[in-house]
Design an enzyme around this catalytic site. Structure first.
Site, PDB file in Angstrom:
ATOM      1  N   GLY A  29       2.472   6.714   9.315  1.00  0.00           N
ATOM      2  CA  GLY A  29       3.807   7.224   9.016  1.00  0.00           C
ATOM      3  C   GLY A  29       4.881   6.169   9.176  1.00  0.00           C
ATOM      4  N   ASP A  84       0.036  -7.684   1.768  1.00  0.00           N
ATOM      5  CA  ASP A  84       0.489  -6.290   1.711  1.00  0.00           C
ATOM      6  C   ASP A  84       2.014  -6.237   1.701  1.00  0.00           C
ATOM      7  OD1 ASP A  84       0.483  -3.543   1.738  1.00  0.00           O
ATOM      8  OD2 ASP A  84       0.043  -3.364   3.888  1.00  0.00           O
ATOM      9  N   HIS A 123       0.818  -1.218   0.000  1.00  0.00           N
ATOM     10  CA  HIS A 123       0.000   0.000   0.000  1.00  0.00           C
ATOM     11  C   HIS A 123       0.853   1.270   0.000  1.00  0.00           C
ATOM     12  CE1 HIS A 123       0.577  -0.049   4.495  1.00  0.00           C
ATOM     13  NE2 HIS A 123       0.491   1.261   4.332  1.00  0.00           N
ATOM     14  N   SER A 168       4.259   2.976   8.129  1.00  0.00           N
ATOM     15  CA  SER A 168       3.920   1.942   7.155  1.00  0.00           C
ATOM     16  C   SER A 168       5.122   1.525   6.319  1.00  0.00           C
ATOM     17  CB  SER A 168       2.812   2.436   6.218  1.00  0.00           C
ATOM     18  OG  SER A 168       1.585   2.518   6.883  1.00  0.00           O
TER      19      SER A 168
END
Length: 401
Positions: free
Chosen positions: A341, A252, A205, A343
């Site tokens: 922030g 992900d 993502h 991720s």
């Protein structure tokens, strides 16, 4: 098979564990005189009725021998797995596997975390025809000559402060050498982890299939202020997992391939402030309740780190939102959690031998840093084969044979 024409035939006994890459990694014992043949196959017959002792995973009923004594009586080592303790002189690995006492400190990591080789000393194996240890070291050193992973920066090592930390702490300037910044059209929204070579791992993502829009910054401390060791590298390719689902955050994970330097197969010059993190290959390398480290900038301008605990019953907290390929970790008291922030950043666990492995990638969570709420991470070991298929040998960990 009998060779009657041989004078004084001898049989060479070889012991293998099943994880070797070649016969050279097995232990080869002194040739022993034999009288009738040069090869022996030992078979077993399944006893009638129910197995009253130990039933091996391969279906063999273990009549002779004992589970958890360091001896593979089953033939598939299932009698030495899932042990709470070991019998006799056998050594218990953290993953619940018993290994024989002579495998301890023999120069080969038999336990996943390498705890059997702590304070390693070179020892010759008694009664062996040839010592395979030197051959193994030679083969592995040549295969691993291009990669060194998971060795923390000793000058800025934070391990001595881990037990005293109860929350986020600022790192030192070159402390977490595999942490990277992913910059998308000049904006910084995510982090990532450097795997070595020209590869970075991050959350799916965090990226999109437009490599020219991205830059990777390595050795960054202050988010918006380069330091003398900072490298900024263009992106050549972005590989998003083919089954990534942005609605559920399933799979992900994404690989970022860095652009090579002109007339070179390298992506940057030698930088002692940048080091790769290891890629785990076994789901048993780290267990629930292990303490690992997360790092990121979050809403701060300075890179920070914190300890989190791996949690085993993630379904209890996330219900049907917890999917295969996910890991959850955090602090149920709400003192530490990955937040917006962070991720794509690394969740790193360190084994008994001191090597650091990328166990997770910050994926998502809710109500970050609140009581009884955890963070969800992409479980990197679940995607080991996918990572290898895309990157090839040089990007995997030093001990992924």
């Amino acid at each position: 098979m009998v060779y009657s024409q041989l004078n004084h035939p001898k049989c060479m006994r070889v012991r293998c564990t099943g994880s070797e890459l070649s016969l050279a990694e097995c232990t080869i014992y002194n040739p022993e005189p034999i009288k009738t043949g040069v090869a022996v196959i030992k078979c077993y017959e399944e006893p009638p009725g129910e197995c009253k002792k130990f039933l091996c995973a391969n279906g063999k009923c273990l009549i002779h021998g004992k589970p958890c004594d360091g001896v593979d009586d089953c033939g598939d080592n299932s009698d030495e797995m899932c042990c709470q303790k070991c019998q006799g002189r056998a050594f218990l690995c953290k993953s619940g596997v018993c290994i024989p006492h002579y495998a301890v400190k023999d120069g080969i990591r038999d336990c996943l975390g390498g705890e059997d080789e702590l304070d390693e000393t070179d020892k010759a194996i008694e009664n062996t025809f040839t010592d395979p240890m030197s051959e193994i070291r030679e083969m592995r050193s040549s295969a691993e000559s291009q990669v060194q992973c998971g060795i923390p920066n000793k000058q800025d090592d934070h391990s001595s402060r881990r037990k005293r930390s109860a929350g986020w702490e600022e790192t030192l300037p070159t402390q977490i050498q595999w942490q990277v910044v992913i910059q998308d059209e000049g904006l910084i929204r995510c982090g990532g982890a450097y795997l070595g070579g020209c590869w970075v791992l991050t959350a799916a993502h965090c990226v999109r299939p437009k490599p020219k829009s991205f830059r990777i910054k390595l050795s960054v401390w202050k988010k918006h202020r380069p330091q003398s060791t900072t490298d900024i590298v263009p992106v050549k390719n972005i590989i998003i997992h083919h089954e990534y689902n942005p609605q559920t955050y399933a799979n992900d994970i994404a690989l970022v391939q860095l652009e090579e330097l002109y007339l070179s197969d390298k992506c940057m010059g030698y930088n002692p402030a940048v080091r790769a993190v290891c890629v785990p290959w076994s789901t048993q390398q780290f267990q629930p309740n292990d303490t690992c480290t997360i790092s990121g900038w979050g809403r701060s301008s300075t890179l920070k780190w914190a300890n989190v605990t791996l949690v085993g019953d993630c379904e209890h907290y996330f219900k049907d939102r917890f999917l295969p390929g996910m890991e959850c970790a955090g602090d149920l008291e709400g003192r530490v959690d990955s937040c917006q922030g962070d991720s794509g950043g690394p969740l790193v666990c360190t084994d008994a031998s001191g090597l650091s492995y990328l166990w997770g990638i910050v994926s998502y969570g809710n109500k970050c840093s609140e009581t009884n709420h955890l963070g969800i991470y992409t479980k990197v070991v679940h995607y080991f084969e996918w990572i290898r298929s895309k990157t090839g040998w040089p990007a995997v960990t030093k001990f992924n044979q």
